[in-house]
Design a protein around this motif. Structure first.
Motif, PDB file in Angstrom:
ATOM      1  N   LEU A   1       8.341 -25.001  28.789  1.00 49.56           N
ATOM      2  CA  LEU A   1       7.738 -24.208  27.858  1.00 49.56           C
ATOM      3  C   LEU A   1       6.449 -23.782  28.254  1.00 49.56           C
ATOM      4  N   GLY A   2       5.745 -22.646  27.838  1.00 47.75           N
ATOM      5  CA  GLY A   2       4.549 -22.138  28.266  1.00 47.75           C
ATOM      6  C   GLY A   2       4.416 -21.214  28.895  1.00 47.75           C
ATOM      7  N   ARG A   3       3.144 -20.681  29.460  1.00 48.42           N
ATOM      8  CA  ARG A   3       3.175 -19.277  30.182  1.00 48.42           C
ATOM      9  C   ARG A   3       2.472 -19.670  31.192  1.00 48.42           C
TER      10      ARG A   3
ATOM     11  N   PRO B   1      10.922 -18.061  23.620  1.00 50.64           N
ATOM     12  CA  PRO B   1       9.679 -18.554  23.825  1.00 50.64           C
ATOM     13  C   PRO B   1       9.521 -18.330  25.195  1.00 50.64           C
ATOM     14  N   PRO B   2       8.193 -18.068  25.585  1.00 48.89           N
ATOM     15  CA  PRO B   2       7.839 -17.940  27.150  1.00 48.89           C
ATOM     16  C   PRO B   2       7.900 -19.346  27.768  1.00 48.89           C
TER      17      PRO B   2
ATOM     18  N   LEU C   1      -3.263 -15.656  28.600  1.00 45.99           N
ATOM     19  CA  LEU C   1      -2.893 -14.355  27.984  1.00 45.99           C
ATOM     20  C   LEU C   1      -4.640 -13.774  27.977  1.00 45.99           C
TER      21      LEU C   1
ATOM     22  N   ARG D   1       3.397 -12.391  15.204  1.00 42.55           N
ATOM     23  CA  ARG D   1       4.183 -13.645  14.705  1.00 42.55           C
ATOM     24  C   ARG D   1       3.859 -13.831  13.040  1.00 42.55           C
TER      25      ARG D   1
END
Lengths: 472, 123
Positions: free
Chosen positions: A315-317, A345-346, A321, A333
């Motif tokens: 999980l995470g990006r 989820p990203p 951003l 959201r």
């Protein structure tokens, strides 16, 4: 009292033979002794004379070890580099076989490794044993006992030779009585991926998954966990040996398959009659896992994704951003629109050397003392060094087996690690704080990049690829 | 699936959700009963890992009242069989699990709970 038994191994995965034997022996509390001379316990040779306390023990091993072949365990009567030596040894073993002289039906087999013995000489060989004076009838179909002569030749693959050339020029010849045919090899067919009702492109071949299941010491009453469950390849043999299995994966689609009615993993487990032993499947990222406490499992067995067929994700990006994007996310959201369920989820890539080190820390937390972590680690053959394995170890975890399956320029190592500590450790944080303690970059680091660049030597690869080392 | 043994081993793991995050509450639970082989040694061995009160409460909520409020000292066969039934034979196939503290909803579909966290729920 120790009796010697001749083990005949299957012609595959030689580095896995002794670890498997050791695991199955440990599981069943079987003490055994290997030959003293290093060349006699060379695991690349097909025959090995092993000391055991009981004939039952030989049977147990032959019924569970995947790598013990169909003509498997012989009561050992003798060996030699010539027939004279063999017969001398066999004469000395007379107390072992004289009980068969009066009225036991028997047959003799003459066979070889790396060679084919012409029929005429097979007969000669059998006749040379006439001094044993067996009086019982010969019975080729259902004899009371089967005696076998096994000649071991050096590997002459790749050389041109005439028919039967080098016949009789063997390295060693063995003689013994058949006790048990290795029945475990039949399981390879039973668990064949092609005949499985549910599988994917990352499914593990059945022979290897069976070997992995043996490395976990799977047996009734144990709980085994696969944190990268995928299509569940390791779960089926593990459950078949009696253990209860938990599986989780960041991507639930792998476990479910396309069938909406019941998950694919459960369908395949039903095919093998072990569905009730798959305790539960659960979708989550193992780096953000919901396990309430540690010391839950007897073993963790997994084939982590290493980026060729499927990349590991957490999980995470990938990228942070911008403030504007972040604000939009926040707004969305708070006021979700109804058509964007389910929420996905990203995720970001999970670099292999981090994953491996995290896995060991996670295992130390989740395993009971003495429990085992069994997993595959891909590596670049030319760059691999013994210390690679130690870059991912932590206190209280010890490597007990490390066997290579060689694919040429790369390979994968089946690593078995035992939790030796009974101390309690906290759940790992999964942050990249545990940079290698030793100043050493393991060959499995950035495996994906290396694979797709065709395993060029380090210099050619250049300094361009260091992206995944920076935490994102 | 989502057997009660699993339910008893999972807690809400949203960032900073550390108190009252266990047990998760079942809602709209669709239950199926499925027979599983009984292994007394396994049941005995798992007891130290269980949160007893949470297990009994959840079982009662789902309609099974065979377990005593206090873990008995004598673990006889009848008790172990009841415990086996509660732990391994009651399956929640569909529904949701909700964290009493942060109210995160974990949906269960086809017996598989989705426990992935959203971006703002991880650290």
């Amino acid at each position: 009292m120790t009796t010697l038994y001749l083990f005949v191994f299957a012609q595959s995965h030689d580095e896995f033979r002794l670890p498997e034997l050791s695991s199955v022996a440990e599981l069943n509390g079987i003490p055994y002794t290997l030959p003293l001379k290093p060349e006699d316990r060379d695991p690349t040779r097909p025959f090995m004379v092993i000391g055991l306390g009981k004939e039952d023990h030989a049977q147990i091993l032959a019924r569970r070890c995947i790598l013990i072949k169909f003509v498997s365990v012989y009561e050992f009567y003798g060996q030699g580099s010539t027939y004279e030596e063999l017969h001398a040894a066999n004469r000395a073993s007379r107390p072992l076989w004289e009980k068969f002289i009066p009225d036991t039906s028997f047959r003799f087999l003459v066979t070889s490794y790396n060679h084919k013995i012409p029929q005429s000489r097979q007969r000669e060989v059998i006749e040379s044993f006439s001094y044993m004076d067996f009086l019982g009838p010969i019975n080729m179909k259902n004899p009371d006992i089967t005696c076998a002569v096994l000649e071991e030749y050096f590997d002459t693959r790749g050389t041109t030779r005439s028919k039967h050339q080098g016949d009789g020029n063997f390295r060693q010849v063995f003689f013994g009585r058949l006790i048990e045919e290795g029945t475990a090899r039949n399981l390879i067919v039973k668990f064949d991926v092609k005949k499985r009702s549910y599988f994917g492109n990352t499914s593990m071949e059945s022979e290897i998954s069976l070997l992995m299941a043996n490395q976990t010491l799977a047996s009734p009453g144990k709980i085994v966990y696969d944190p990268f469950m995928g299509t569940g390849s390791m779960a089926y043999p593990t459950a078949y040996f009696g253990a209860l299995v938990y599986g989780s994966d960041i991507d639930g689609r792998q476990m479910r398959g396309k069938d909406k009615k019941s998950p694919g993993v459960i369908r395949a487990a039903t095919q093998y009659g072990v569905a009730s032993r798959i305790v539960d499947l659960c979708t989550f990222d193992v780096t953000h896992n919901p396990w309430r406490c540690g010391e839950l499992f007897d073993a963790i067995v997994t084939d982590p994704p290493y980026g060729v067929r499927a990349g590991a994700k957490r999980l995470g990006r990938k990228r942070e951003l911008s403030d504007r994007q972040r604000q939009l996310c926040e707004e969305h959201r708070m006021n979700p629109s109804s058509d964007d369920q389910p929420y996905i989820p990203p995720t970001r890539p999970y670099e292999l050397s981090h994953l491996a080190a995290d896995l060991v820390l996670l295992a130390r937390y989740l395993l009971r003392p003495g429990g085992r972590l069994v997993f595959f680690l891909p590596t670049v053959t030319d760059e691999y060094e013994e210390v690679d394995i130690y870059t991912m170890l932590c206190e209280g975890m010890e490597v007990i087996a490390n066997s290579l399956q060689d694919f040429g320029s790369w390979g994968r190592r089946l690593v078995t690690i035992r939790k030796t500590t009974s101390e309690k450790y906290p759940s790992p944080t999964f942050e990249p704080i545990h940079e290698p303690k030793v100043d050493h970059v393991p060959a499995h680091k950035d495996f994906r990049e290396k694979y797709f660049q065709g395993f060029k030597p380090k210099e050619e690869r250049g300094a361009s690829k260091d992206s995944s080392t920076t935490p994102v | 699936m989502v057997r009660l043994i699993t339910h008893n081993l999972l807690a809400c793991h949203v960032k900073d959700c550390n108190t009252n995050n266990f047990p998760l509450e079942f809602k709209d639970a669709q239950i199926e009963l499925r027979e599983t082989e009984f292994n007394p040694e396994f049941v005995r061995g798992i007891i130290p890992k269980l949160e007893w009160k949470a297990l009994v409460d959840t079982a009662r909520e789902l309609g099974d009242t065979t377990l005593p409020l206090e873990l008995p000292e004598m673990l006889d066969d009848d008790f172990l069989k009841n415990l086996h039934h509660v732990l391994l034979e009651i399956h929640v196939e569909d529904g949701v699990m909700i964290c009493a503290n942060c109210k995160h909803v974990y949906p269960i579909s086809n017996g598989i709970p989705n426990m992935l966290l959203a971006e703002h729920e991880i650290g």
